[in-house]
Design an enzyme around this catalytic site. Sequence first.
Site, PDB file in Angstrom:
ATOM      1  N   ASP A 110       0.815  -1.213   0.000  1.00  0.00           N
ATOM      2  CA  ASP A 110       0.000   0.000   0.000  1.00  0.00           C
ATOM      3  C   ASP A 110       0.846   1.261   0.000  1.00  0.00           C
ATOM      4  O   ASP A 110       1.491   1.581   1.002  1.00  0.00           O
ATOM      5  CB  ASP A 110      -0.935  -0.014   1.210  1.00  0.00           C
ATOM      6  N   ASP A 321      -1.141   6.350  -6.907  1.00  0.00           N
ATOM      7  CA  ASP A 321      -1.502   5.317  -5.940  1.00  0.00           C
ATOM      8  C   ASP A 321      -1.633   3.957  -6.617  1.00  0.00           C
ATOM      9  O   ASP A 321      -2.498   3.767  -7.464  1.00  0.00           O
ATOM     10  CB  ASP A 321      -2.832   5.708  -5.282  1.00  0.00           C
TER      11      ASP A 321
END
Length: 445
Positions: A110, A321
């Site tokens: 992440d 992201d």
Amino acid sequence: MPTLAAFLVLLLPLLLSAVGAAEAELTRGGFGFKATLTHVDANAGYTEEQLLARAVRRSRARVATLQSLAALAPGDAITAARILVLASDGEYLMEMGIGTPTRYYSAILDTGSDLIWTQCAPCLLCVDQPTPYFDPAQSSTYKSLGCSSPGCNALYYPLCYQNVCVYQYFYGDSASTAGILANETFTFGTNDTWVTLPGISFGCGRLNSGSLANGSGMVGFGRGSLSLVGQLGSPRFSYCLTSFLSPVRSRLYFGAYATLNSTSASTSAPVQSTPFVVNPALPTMYFLNMTGISVGGYLLPIDPAVFAINDTDGTGGTIIDSGTTITYLADPAYGAVRAAFVSQITLPLLNVTDTSVLDTCFQWPPPPLQSVTLPQLVLHFDGADWELPLQNYMLVDPSTGGLCLVMATSSDGSILGSYQHQNFNVLYDLENSLLSFVPAPCNLM
Ligand SMILES: *[C@@H]1O[C@H](CO)[C@@H](O)[C@H](O)[C@H]1NC(C)=O
Ligand SMILES: *[C@@H]1O[C@H](CO)[C@@H](O)[C@H](O)[C@H]1NC(C)=O
Ligand SMILES: *[C@@H]1O[C@H](CO)[C@@H](O)[C@H](O)[C@H]1NC(C)=O
Ligand SMILES: *[C@@H]1O[C@H](CO)[C@@H](O)[C@H](O)[C@H]1NC(C)=O
Ligand SMILES: *[C@@H]1O[C@H](CO)[C@@H](O)[C@H](O)[C@H]1NC(C)=O
Ligand SMILES: *[C@@H]1O[C@H](CO)[C@@H](O)[C@H](O)[C@H]1NC(C)=O
Ligand SMILES: *[C@@H]1O[C@H](CO)[C@@H](O)[C@H](O)[C@H]1NC(C)=O
């Protein structure tokens, strides 16, 4: 949140039932490792349509997190950033070994959060995971951290019990984890390049909720000091994501292995680089300075303020992201891109339903003998132009049969999602605060 914190205080004695072991030392130099990344939905037998629907649902959760910040009073923005990180669902799982002897787990990679954590036995509250919980009592290298340790001080909400540091970490989709902050030996890489690193601070989660998407924890790659990148003295990593529908696994390169040299030789396109921007309200995330968008060779008339970070409340801006699939553009920018596609593509525009996330869709296949030109799409950043190959922004949506732009609108900032990174080698160079990218055949690496 206060409710969970109060609950946690009552449970503190229960959290502390494991014992620590000897401490190990290591000086970290120019090391690195290579790892494979498995898409969270790989091997589950999903159809193309299901894969897309699932990815879109996860992307939405992450965007909703960002947008929840916009609803807060300005003075609260910084506090909110400390509580919320992006929704816990990610897109890629990475193998890692924990403890001595080593037990292997897969964890969600992440880039939108910092903490490294896994669920630990004995568990007070755990979510389903494919492997047994990590048991600190079975590891000779586990050592819990004290309340004055640097790791504990790096937490936003540390609790202290009998001089043991207790962490709590909240994700935007209301997932959370709490437990003991500890040092442990971690192993990263693949069968041919495993590296073993003692003294990695991680969360040994005893009270967890939410979804782990078939992983057994998370590895934060964010900009904060507790992330894997923050803890190791070699702050660079890169990834090369294979095509979304490809069964070939993607690649992650860490430290010394994270370089774009080898790939740039195989393509004619030059390596492009753009500086990271810091957003004090969301210091974990990788913001970029997007300056404009061109469709079919025309620079769209978008006010640069549309891409700017609001200094007062930290909203807006553009994040890169790996945990969001489709790209979201701030409302006015999305509107301009959509209008340009509609005016440049000669196919009939499809009337999509309210529930469809992809809403710029055209009738497909084209009528017989009609040739169709699809416009080129370039995202402009400070110092770099990201020219996307067609397959990184158009797809035939299996649910409608339409040819759709793989982008959606956002009422807050913009997110550059992983669909747009396919077959690019993307380097996060934190030493020089630069994001670099170059086209690459990721399935051959
Ligand atoms: C490592 O090798 C073993 C067999 O040699 C294989 O079963 C396993 O999947 C490999 N693991 C990774 C992460 O490549
Ligand atoms: C934890 O690991 C860090 C980094 O290796 C080290 O500086 C620290 O002394 C360790 N703390 C304990 C209690 O083992
Ligand atoms: C976990 O994987 C199995 C098959 O490998 C799949 O059926 C299931 O839907 C997955 N669960 C989640 C939450 O992704
Ligand atoms: C490869 O890249 C590294 C870091 O970006 C640089 O130091 C090195 O000189 C490059 N090597 C070649 C052969 O280009
Ligand atoms: C920035 O945020 C503040 C507080 O939410 C708001 O009043 C202001 O209008 C915003 N500025 C812009 C340019 O959107
Ligand atoms: C599109 O859908 C809306 C709402 O269902 C309807 O009112 C409209 O007539 C439709 N337009 C076309 C071109 O089919
Ligand atoms: C973004 O890039 C533009 C163009 O290079 C530059 O003028 C501007 O100062 C940059 N903004 C930030 C926040 O770095």
